[in-house]
Design an enzyme around this catalytic site. Structure first.
Site, PDB file in Angstrom:
ATOM      1  N   GLU A   1       9.868   3.964  -8.296  1.00  0.00           N
ATOM      2  CA  GLU A   1      10.733   4.779  -7.422  1.00  0.00           C
ATOM      3  C   GLU A   1      12.140   4.224  -7.243  1.00  0.00           C
ATOM      4  OE1 GLU A   1       8.546   5.530  -3.798  1.00  0.00           O
ATOM      5  OE2 GLU A   1       6.782   6.218  -4.898  1.00  0.00           O
TER       6      GLU A   1
ATOM      7  N   ASN B   1       7.778   4.112 -13.036  1.00  0.00           N
ATOM      8  CA  ASN B   1       6.972   5.123 -12.332  1.00  0.00           C
ATOM      9  C   ASN B   1       7.795   5.785 -11.230  1.00  0.00           C
ATOM     10  OD1 ASN B   1       4.274   6.244 -11.818  1.00  0.00           O
ATOM     11  ND2 ASN B   1       4.288   5.067  -9.908  1.00  0.00           N
TER      12      ASN B   1
ATOM     13  N   HIS C   1       2.800  14.104  -7.192  1.00  0.00           N
ATOM     14  CA  HIS C   1       2.335  14.531  -5.859  1.00  0.00           C
ATOM     15  C   HIS C   1       2.834  15.964  -5.699  1.00  0.00           C
ATOM     16  CE1 HIS C   1       0.958  10.550  -4.812  1.00  0.00           C
ATOM     17  NE2 HIS C   1       2.125  10.036  -5.141  1.00  0.00           N
TER      18      HIS C   1
ATOM     19  N   GLU D   1      -0.305   9.497 -10.182  1.00  0.00           N
ATOM     20  CA  GLU D   1      -0.715   9.559  -8.775  1.00  0.00           C
ATOM     21  C   GLU D   1      -1.045  11.003  -8.377  1.00  0.00           C
ATOM     22  OE1 GLU D   1       2.087   7.570  -6.149  1.00  0.00           O
ATOM     23  OE2 GLU D   1       2.376   5.930  -7.556  1.00  0.00           O
TER      24      GLU D   1
ATOM     25  N   ASP E   1      -2.040  14.379  -7.008  1.00  0.00           N
ATOM     26  CA  ASP E   1      -2.732  15.074  -5.921  1.00  0.00           C
ATOM     27  C   ASP E   1      -1.973  16.362  -5.669  1.00  0.00           C
ATOM     28  OD1 ASP E   1      -0.531  14.006  -4.471  1.00  0.00           O
ATOM     29  OD2 ASP E   1      -1.766  12.544  -3.398  1.00  0.00           O
TER      30      ASP E   1
HETATM   31  O1  G2I Z   1       3.180   7.504  -0.593  1.00  0.00           O
HETATM   32  C1  G2I Z   1       2.271   7.849  -1.600  1.00  0.00           C
HETATM   33  C2  G2I Z   1       2.472   7.008  -2.835  1.00  0.00           C
HETATM   34  C3  G2I Z   1       3.841   7.281  -3.448  1.00  0.00           C
HETATM   35  N1  G2I Z   1       4.030   6.516  -4.659  1.00  0.00           N
HETATM   36  C4  G2I Z   1       3.806   5.092  -4.552  1.00  0.00           C
HETATM   37  C5  G2I Z   1       2.462   4.787  -3.891  1.00  0.00           C
HETATM   38  O2  G2I Z   1       2.319   3.393  -3.735  1.00  0.00           O
HETATM   39  C6  G2I Z   1       2.336   5.507  -2.575  1.00  0.00           C
HETATM   40  O3  G2I Z   1       1.068   5.137  -2.028  1.00  0.00           O
HETATM   41  C7  G2I Z   1       0.993   5.069  -0.634  1.00  0.00           C
HETATM   42  C8  G2I Z   1      -0.431   4.753  -0.231  1.00  0.00           C
HETATM   43  O4  G2I Z   1      -1.253   5.816  -0.645  1.00  0.00           O
HETATM   44  C9  G2I Z   1      -0.522   4.603   1.273  1.00  0.00           C
HETATM   45  O5  G2I Z   1      -1.811   4.131   1.642  1.00  0.00           O
HETATM   46  O6  G2I Z   1       1.869   4.076  -0.179  1.00  0.00           O
HETATM   47  C10 G2I Z   1       1.901   4.035   1.244  1.00  0.00           C
HETATM   48  C11 G2I Z   1       2.986   3.071   1.686  1.00  0.00           C
HETATM   49  O7  G2I Z   1       4.220   3.564   1.487  1.00  0.00           O
HETATM   50  C12 G2I Z   1       0.530   3.635   1.766  1.00  0.00           C
HETATM   51  O8  G2I Z   1       0.540   3.681   3.182  1.00  0.00           O
HETATM   52  C13 G2I Z   1       0.345   2.454   3.824  1.00  0.00           C
HETATM   53  C14 G2I Z   1       0.731   2.634   5.276  1.00  0.00           C
HETATM   54  O9  G2I Z   1       2.106   3.024   5.333  1.00  0.00           O
HETATM   55  C15 G2I Z   1       0.541   1.357   6.007  1.00  0.00           C
HETATM   56  O10 G2I Z   1       0.821   1.552   7.367  1.00  0.00           O
HETATM   57  C16 G2I Z   1      -0.864   0.835   5.782  1.00  0.00           C
HETATM   58  O11 G2I Z   1      -1.003  -0.447   6.371  1.00  0.00           O
HETATM   59  O12 G2I Z   1      -0.983   2.027   3.732  1.00  0.00           O
HETATM   60  C17 G2I Z   1      -1.166   0.760   4.300  1.00  0.00           C
HETATM   61  C18 G2I Z   1      -2.586   0.271   3.994  1.00  0.00           C
HETATM   62  O13 G2I Z   1      -3.520   1.196   4.464  1.00  0.00           O
END
Ligand code: G2I
Length: 456
Positions: A160, A202, A238, A265, A267
């Protein structure tokens, strides 16, 4: 790569099942339709993966679906910078290692996500800038890629880094402010640390031909023309309630630059079109011979970061949704990746070393440098002479003020002045003309280093 292993296992199960039910095996040449996402993708030379939250591996509904359906995994959060280098220089790979073990035990390949991203950085890195951040960032890439060396199918080296909207330019971030070359520096460091992994860029909002995807396209074209080691581009995908009509054409234009493309990714927002969009994305990938795999961003709807969007292929009880059926059908109907015919000529090699290999005995070494203000990564190629080697030593004299801070695939004696690098266990024995690579990172300037090689 474990795809072949998975395919073999799937075929064995199918044969055993047919025999057990008393069926007569008709050995036709027609493509046998796979019955799980992973097996169907493997039949077509591809993988089908899911993002995994490592703490859910103890949930049996979750793990049953994961192990049955997928032949690739990626850590949803556990391999991000904040997770695995919580304090500078203190690495914690326990959760990532757990996922890799799970994958290896179940014949799955692993995508690595992600070495560098403006988000989910540890606090200590968020507060850094300039050459201190550049050094920390390269060290992070080097250490993490070295830790997982040989275990990762593809790394999202940089995630990103492009801005949304019409500019087609880079996103502002602390990493970007270290200099526009930070992305290529990261790819070079990752390549030196794990030469076997596919190295991907990515991003999201790249689902058709638009300003952002074109900015990335131009970067990839530039990297390919200058020999920056990039192998693949990840399209996060997404998606909302419609799919860009040029989704496949966009994948194809990247593939035509000579990189693999992957859906990384996937969805899709719930609603009338969800199943159709999942099917269309899968078909688009199948129609692009360099589209090597698809990853969905979670297993069941309630595992998704998108919450009430119900954006995935299984409901919360692990039941298959209509979208699942469309994906499976598209995998089974799609063309396979053409197998590469055996080559009679060796593949193109990297630019010639600065020192020509000796014609008899000994060995030669050449260095390529990736420098920034205050630091550098040196990648060194050792080429065995006509007698081959049992071991080798490379001596490099560093410019005044420069010092080596870490080394991979060799053992260093000394850190400034003349530094001697000896082979490690696995890369000392070379046959005539064979090449071994090692690297080191340093502070100061690495300009003008001329390596000398001695063989034993
Ligand atoms: O935002 C969706 C995805 C976009 N592309 C990059 C990916 O790395 C990203 O994944 C998401 C995860 O699916 C989330 O699970 O990235 C987020 C972070 O920007 C993740 O969220 C984080 C929460 O913001 C935190 O508060 C939490 O501690 O997940 C963490 C673990 O559960």
């Amino acid at each position: 790569m474990n795809h072949r292993k998975v395919l073999r296992a799937a075929v064995t199960v199918a044969v055993a099942g047919a025999l057990a039910s008393g069926m007569t095996m008709a050995m036709t040449t027609g493509a046998s339709a796979g019955t799980t996402l992973g097996a169907s993708a493997a039949e077509k030379g591809r993988y089908f993966g899911a993002a995994v939250a490592v703490n859910k591996l103890s949930n049996s509904t979750y793990t049953t679906v994961l192990n049955r359906e997928f032949n690739s995994v990626v850590a949803e959060n556990e391999m991000k910078w904040a997770s695995n280098e919580p304090q500078q220089g203190v690495f914690n790979h326990s959760s990532g290692d757990r996922l890799v073990s799970h994958a290896q035990a179940n014949g799955m390949s692993v995508r690595g996500h992600t070495l560098l991203w403006h988000a989910q950085q540890p606090g200590w890195a968020q507060g850094m800038s300039g050459s201190a951040l550049r050094n920390a960032m390269i060290n992070h890439v080097t250490q993490v890629a070295t830790h997982y060396r040989g275990k990762i199918h593809s790394w999202d080296v940089v995630n990103e880094a492009f801005a949304d909207g019409g500019s087609g330019g880079r996103r502002d971030s602390n990493l970007q402010r270290t200099g526009n070359d930070w992305i290529e520096a990261a790819f070079r460091a990752a390549d030196a640390a794990d030469p076997g992994a596919k190295l991907c860029y990515n991003d999201y909002n790249t689902d058709g031909i638009n300003a952002k995807s074109t900015g990335i396209y131009n970067m990839v074209r530039d990297f390919k023309s200058r020999g920056v080691p990039i192998d693949c581009v990840g399209f996060q995908s997404h998606l909302g309630t419609s799919l860009a009509s040029d989704y496949q054409a966009n994948l194809q234009r990247f593939a035509d630059l000579g990189v693999d493309v992957q859906i990384t990714e996937l969805d899709v927002m719930t609603g009338g079109n969800q199943a159709n969009i999942f099917g269309a994305v899968t078909r688009a990938c199948m129609n692009v011979s360099r589209c090597t795999g698809i990853t969905v961003w979670g297993v069941r709807d309630c595992d998704s970061w998108r919450g009430s969007d119900n954006a995935l292929l299984f409901d919360c009880n692990g039941n298959k949704k209509a979208a699942y059926t469309n994906v499976l059908n598209a995998l089974n109907a799609g063309p396979g990746i053409p197998t590469t015919p055996p080559t009679t000529t060796p593949p193109p090699t990297d630019p010639p070393p600065t020192t020509p290999p000796p014609t008899t005995g000994g060995c030669s070494a050449s260095v390529s440098l990736n420098s920034w203000n205050g630091g550098f990564v040196a990648s060194v190629k050792v080429t065995a002479g006509s007698a081959g080697t049992n071991g080798w030593n490379v001596s490099v004299t560093l410019p005044g003020g420069a010092s080596v801070t870490n080394t991979w695939s060799a053992t260093a004696s000394g850190s400034s002045g003349t530094v001697r690098f000896a082979n490690v266990d696995y890369n000392g024995r070379l046959t005539a003309g064979q090449v071994a690579e090692f690297g080191f990172q340093g502070t100061g300037s690495g300009a003008g280093m001329t390596p000398t090689c001695t063989a034993s």
